[in-house]
Design a protein around this motif. Structure first.
Motif, PDB file in Angstrom:
ATOM      1  N   ARG A  92       3.702  13.431   9.384  1.00 36.30           N
ATOM      2  CA  ARG A  92       2.571  12.828  10.090  1.00 36.30           C
ATOM      3  C   ARG A  92       3.020  11.787  11.100  1.00 36.30           C
ATOM      4  O   ARG A  92       2.453  11.647  12.180  1.00 36.30           O
ATOM      5  N   LYS A  93       4.072  11.017  10.778  1.00 35.15           N
ATOM      6  CA  LYS A  93       4.601   9.987  11.673  1.00 35.15           C
ATOM      7  C   LYS A  93       6.115  10.158  11.808  1.00 35.15           C
ATOM      8  O   LYS A  93       6.895   9.412  11.225  1.00 35.15           O
ATOM      9  N   PRO A  94       6.564  11.168  12.574  1.00 35.05           N
ATOM     10  CA  PRO A  94       8.021  11.419  12.698  1.00 35.05           C
ATOM     11  C   PRO A  94       8.790  10.244  13.268  1.00 35.05           C
ATOM     12  O   PRO A  94       9.979  10.070  12.962  1.00 35.05           O
ATOM     13  N   ILE A 146      -2.091   7.875   6.337  1.00 35.37           N
ATOM     14  CA  ILE A 146      -0.776   7.479   6.833  1.00 35.37           C
ATOM     15  C   ILE A 146      -0.833   7.124   8.321  1.00 35.37           C
ATOM     16  O   ILE A 146      -0.165   6.184   8.773  1.00 35.37           O
ATOM     17  N   SER A 147      -1.630   7.849   9.075  1.00 30.29           N
ATOM     18  CA  SER A 147      -1.708   7.615  10.519  1.00 30.29           C
ATOM     19  C   SER A 147      -2.229   6.222  10.857  1.00 30.29           C
ATOM     20  O   SER A 147      -2.013   5.731  11.969  1.00 30.29           O
ATOM     21  N   GLN A 202       0.831  -1.202   0.000  1.00 28.82           N
ATOM     22  CA  GLN A 202       0.000   0.000   0.000  1.00 28.82           C
ATOM     23  C   GLN A 202       0.872   1.261   0.000  1.00 28.82           C
ATOM     24  O   GLN A 202       0.557   2.236  -0.694  1.00 28.82           O
ATOM     25  N   MET A 203       1.940   1.244   0.770  1.00 29.97           N
ATOM     26  CA  MET A 203       2.810   2.412   0.824  1.00 29.97           C
ATOM     27  C   MET A 203       3.501   2.648  -0.524  1.00 29.97           C
ATOM     28  O   MET A 203       3.691   3.794  -0.954  1.00 29.97           O
ATOM     29  N   TYR A 225      -3.388  17.140   1.579  1.00 27.78           N
ATOM     30  CA  TYR A 225      -2.484  16.763   2.666  1.00 27.78           C
ATOM     31  C   TYR A 225      -3.233  16.071   3.804  1.00 27.78           C
ATOM     32  O   TYR A 225      -2.780  15.047   4.320  1.00 27.78           O
ATOM     33  N   LYS A 226      -4.387  16.615   4.177  1.00 31.03           N
ATOM     34  CA  LYS A 226      -5.162  16.017   5.278  1.00 31.03           C
ATOM     35  C   LYS A 226      -5.630  14.614   4.914  1.00 31.03           C
ATOM     36  O   LYS A 226      -5.583  13.692   5.744  1.00 31.03           O
ATOM     37  N   THR A 227      -6.088  14.429   3.673  1.00 31.22           N
ATOM     38  CA  THR A 227      -6.523  13.100   3.239  1.00 31.22           C
ATOM     39  C   THR A 227      -5.384  12.100   3.322  1.00 31.22           C
ATOM     40  O   THR A 227      -5.555  10.962   3.793  1.00 31.22           O
ATOM     41  N   SER A 228      -4.208  12.515   2.890  1.00 27.94           N
ATOM     42  CA  SER A 228      -3.042  11.625   2.927  1.00 27.94           C
ATOM     43  C   SER A 228      -2.575  11.377   4.356  1.00 27.94           C
ATOM     44  O   SER A 228      -2.240  10.248   4.726  1.00 27.94           O
TER      45      SER A 228
END
Length: 458
Positions: free
Chosen positions: A268-270, A210-211, A156-157, A203-206
């Protein structure tokens, strides 16, 4: 003359003195009738023996074809010479010879009709990053996310990166020269590359999608993306050195799509960056000062998501480069720019001090703090222009490195480690800011307090 039979010859008069032509009936019957002398023979000649009747026509045709080829070659040479001199040049074809040049009308040097030049394939439009980003539809993106449900998250990524790769596929490399941007831009500008062109909705959708991915899948994606970027870096470097192989391997497509996807992951995920730091430090393919701009960009993107992650990554990945014998002024400047940018963020000091220990690990471990002390307080003969910049950041970084509950087991361990390398540095006659250790209270029980007084009063 008539032919007669053999038995009649004895009775004939002797007018011809006995000489007469004798023929045989069988041979007479085999004789073919006279052929029409005007009919052609199988070999292309006439029966009257005129074999060269077409010779002149063939020779004229050969000469004509030869002149056409020679004229085409001369025309091509004239065109090349005209391009080199940037001046129009008359054709060398003799237009006065209507018979020889009539077939050349409308022909290009390659023998193709001239009107085909107008039918050349249209060039693809040069799309900018801004134009390509504006065409991304968040609804369409959400629909793609729904199609990937049930697949492995690593796959998926990869599809996530492929989506943005297709979105920016018309952006050629010249429209996004990422290596030049990274090398010539300040760290403050690196923070906006390239997500400043992505809409908030996209950006918010992505980011929401991602989260929901696991940290393992995100770590896989980070390394996979960095490998693609480093391959492009190697190709560009080989092309710059004049290697034909390297120039051929350099992709004409822009890598903006992979940078967009990777920046979203970091912001989003540092923690995805922290999860791969051990591999980045241990694997030689990720090492080298030529790769510092790439990792400076990754740390800036992660810092926008979590400032503590940014300082942690800086202290573990970039700061150790200072201890390298080959560390050049450009690398030193980039390392300083990055920590200066982190400390300039609003409320950076309180954020970093309150998060000095993250999951049992210090943002600035003793080994990294030792490197910082050596860069901040070198021997007087080793001072450089960057020394003053290290002196400016030192107090805040020192506070983060020594933050913690006094008397705790963790702080006693930190104090022992720092005291060990401080003694070593003092033995090397280096000017050190040893009053740092006077702020540690109580003193480590393994060391007598009077032993520290000379160091604290240094």
């Amino acid at each position: 003359m008539e032919s007669v039979d053999l038995h009649e010859t004895t009775n004939a008069n002797h007018v011809d003195h006995g000489w007469q032509k004798v023929s045989y009936p069988k041979r007479q019957r085999k004789t073919k009738p006279n052929a029409d002398p005007n009919l052609p023979r199988p070999n292309g000649t006439l029966t009257n023996g005129s074999a060269g009747v077409f010779h002149s026509l063939e020779q004229q045709s050969d000469d004509r074809r030869r002149r056409i080829v020679e004229a085409q070659r001369a025309y091509a040479a004239a065109a090349i010479d005209a391009d080199a001199k940037h001046k129009p040049k008359r054709s060398v074809i003799d237009d006065s010879d209507d018979d020889d040049g009539s077939d050349l009308d409308g022909l290009k040097p390659n023998g193709k009709p001239a009107d085909e030049e107008k039918k050349a394939k249209p060039k693809k439009p040069k799309v900018t990053v801004v134009e390509a980003a504006a065409k991304i539809d968040p609804t369409d993106l959400s629909a793609y996310f729904a199609e990937w449900n049930g697949e492995q998250q690593e796959i998926q990524m990869q599809k996530f990166a492929d989506y943005y790769g297709k979105a920016f596929q018309l952006v050629v490399a010249g429209q996004f020269p990422w290596l030049k941007l990274f090398r010539e831009s300040t760290v403050a500008k690196l923070a906006d590359i390239p997500l400043s062109h992505i809409s908030d909705a996209v950006y918010k959708t992505s980011a929401d999608w991602i989260s929901q991915r696991s940290l393992e899948a995100l770590g896989f994606f980070v390394l996979w993306s960095l490998d693609i970027i480093l391959e492009d870096l190697a190709a560009q470097q080989a092309g710059a050195k004049g290697s034909k192989k390297g120039a051929q391997q350099t992709s004409l497509k822009s890598k903006v799509g992979i940078f967009v996807a990777l920046a979203m992951v970091f912001q989003r995920k540092p923690d995805a960056l922290i999860s791969v730091l051990p591999k980045l430090r241990e694997n030689s393919k990720y090492q080298g000062q030529d790769k510092l701009p790439i990792f400076a960009w990754t740390i800036v993107q992660a810092s926008k998501g979590d400032l503590a992650v940014g300082l942690y990554s800086w202290a573990h990945l970039l700061l150790p480069v200072l201890s390298s014998k080959n560390c050049n002024p450009q690398s030193r400047d980039l390392i300083l720019q990055l920590v200066e940018w982190i400390l300039s963020v609003s409320k950076a000091r309180s954020i970093l001090v309150n998060n000095a220990v993250r999951k049992g690990e210090r943002l600035v471990p003793p080994s990294s703090f030792e490197i910082l002390m050596r860069a901040t307080f070198p021997a007087s003969s080793s001072r450089v222009k960057a020394t003053e910049r290290f002196e400016a950041i030192y107090p805040t970084v020192k506070e983060v490195a020594l933050a913690g509950a006094h008397g705790s087991k963790a702080m006693r361990q930190v104090a022992l480690q720092m005291f060990a390398f401080a003694i070593k540095a003092a033995g090397e006659s280096m000017l050190l800011h040893l009053t740092t250790f006077c702020s540690l209270h109580p003193f480590p029980p393994a060391l007598p307090a009077p032993f520290l007084y000379p160091l604290c009063s240094y």
